[in-house]
Design a protein around this motif. Structure first.
Motif, short mmCIF file in Angstrom:
data_model
loop_
_atom_site.label_atom_id
_atom_site.label_comp_id
_atom_site.label_asym_id
_atom_site.label_seq_id
_atom_site.Cartn_x
_atom_site.Cartn_y
_atom_site.Cartn_z
N GLY A 22 0.74 -1.25 0.00
CA GLY A 22 0.00 0.00 0.00
C GLY A 22 0.77 1.29 0.00
O GLY A 22 0.22 2.32 0.36
N CYS A 23 2.03 1.32 -0.38
CA CYS A 23 2.77 2.57 -0.51
C CYS A 23 2.80 3.39 0.78
O CYS A 23 2.28 4.47 0.84
N LYS A 24 3.41 2.87 1.82
CA LYS A 24 3.45 3.57 3.10
C LYS A 24 4.88 3.61 3.64
O LYS A 24 5.61 2.65 3.54
N THR A 25 5.25 4.74 4.23
CA THR A 25 6.54 4.86 4.89
C THR A 25 6.35 5.62 6.19
O THR A 25 5.71 6.66 6.19
N VAL A 26 6.86 5.12 7.29
CA VAL A 26 6.82 5.89 8.53
C VAL A 26 8.19 6.53 8.73
O VAL A 26 9.21 5.87 8.56
N VAL A 307 5.26 11.45 12.24
CA VAL A 307 4.75 10.57 11.21
C VAL A 307 4.19 11.43 10.09
O VAL A 307 3.37 12.31 10.31
N THR A 308 4.65 11.18 8.86
CA THR A 308 4.25 11.99 7.71
C THR A 308 3.56 11.13 6.67
O THR A 308 4.07 10.08 6.30
N MET A 309 2.43 11.61 6.21
CA MET A 309 1.71 10.95 5.13
C MET A 309 1.82 11.82 3.90
O MET A 309 1.21 12.89 3.82
N ASN A 310 2.64 11.40 2.94
CA ASN A 310 2.74 12.11 1.67
C ASN A 310 1.64 11.63 0.74
O ASN A 310 1.39 10.43 0.64
#
Length: 319
Positions: A22-26, A307-310
């Motif tokens: 799901g294209c996620k990075t913390v 925590v960033t959600m691009n």
């Protein structure tokens, strides 16, 4: 809509774990990591829930600002400098708790603030909340445009919707306001009972910020959801509110047992959850409920930092 692309989980000491989900990075120590043009950023600010949001049209939302005493305001200012933000288009002061908004005048003095959202409180509360009303008076004396927070108030652009799901108008919420007026020793729970729950849709990615709302506010959201109030009208640019299976939930009150009921979590069934943790760890019962209902990952700021959600235009997104 979710794209299956490679994601990276990056922790403070540079350890990288590659996952296909799901294209996620913390982001842990993210001062050296990229932040895209559109993002939702949940700050590691000593347990105070502070959010910085950059919208597709370049406008910036700040949700709460922390205070000087516990260092949360300084944590925010560091992030504003890091992100080269000197203008805040929408400053949302969620409720009259100095822990969450004691640094508001510093933000108003040091940055260009265009519009402020504040609680619509009866003037009879002035004696109980003098410091809060002093701040509100100074905001009113400035050139800043003021809005009062209540459910279904929203602002929108071509690719986004930001809507307050709660609180109801003060004339509807008689019990909560009467309780606040009647007591001289205002409890955090009473003040939290008028905190908003905020819904965002950015490029189709759906986020819920529970701020400091209690179970009573969650109940309002659930009642409106069940009666399809949120589905009966279109908001800005033809957007509707869709609460089921949201992409991100920023949990209320650092995981306190005053909120995050199982029914609320089961409706949202979030893909990922952020918990702002200070000195008090999340309640064990709340963590168990979140683990049961969270689809993918729980991010605790005491463990991973900011925590960033691009969010990209093709609806892929990363943490």
């Amino acid at each position: 809509m979710k794209k299956a692309v490679i994601c990276a989980l990056t922790i403070l000491y540079g350890i990288v774990v590659i996952l296909s989900f799901g294209c996620k990075t913390v982001y842990g120590d993210d001062r050296k990591l990229p932040i895209e043009d559109v993002y939702v950023r949940c700050l590691d600010s000593f347990g105070v829930e502070i959010n910085l949001i950059k919208l597709p049209d370049g406008k910036v939302i700040l949700v709460d600002c922390g205070n000087i005493e516990d260092g949360s305001l300084n944590a925010l200012i560091l992030q504003l400098e890091l992100l080269n933000i000197d203008t805040i288009d929408y400053f949302i002061i969620t409720h009259p708790d100095l822990t969450q908004m004691g640094g508001a005048l510093r933000i108003l003095n040091d940055y260009t603030v265009k519009e402020v959202f504040i609680s619509d409180l009866y003037k009879s509360l002035r004696t109980a909340l003098p410091e809060y009303f002093d701040i509100v008076d100074k905001i009113k004396d400035s050139a800043v445009k003021i809005h009062y927070i209540c459910s279904e108030k929203f602002f929108a652009g071509q690719d986004y919707l930001v809507c307050f799901l709660t609180p109801l108008h003060k004339d509807v919420m008689h019990s909560s306001y009467n309780d606040i007026i009647a007591t001289r020793n205002l409890s955090d729970k009473l003040l939290d009972s008028i905190s908003p729950i905020i819904y965002l849709d950015i490029y189709g990615v759906r986020i819920v910020l529970a701020t400091h709302a209690t179970a009573s506010q969650e109940k309002v959201v659930l009642e409106n959801y069940k009666t399809k109030i949120y589905y009966n009208g279109y908001y800005g640019h033809g957007k509707k509110i869709k609460l089921a299976d949201v992409d991100l939930l920023h949990l209320s009150q650092g995981g306190s047992d005053n909120a995050s009921t199982n029914e609320f979590l089961s409706i949202l069934h979030p893909d990922s959850v952020v918990i702002s943790v200070g000195q008090t760890p999340p309640a064990t019962a709340v963590l168990k409920r979140v683990e049961l209902q969270c689809n993918y990952k729980i991010y605790r700021t005491d463990m991973v930092g900011n925590v960033t959600m691009n969010i990209s235009e093709d609806v892929s997104y990363v943490y």
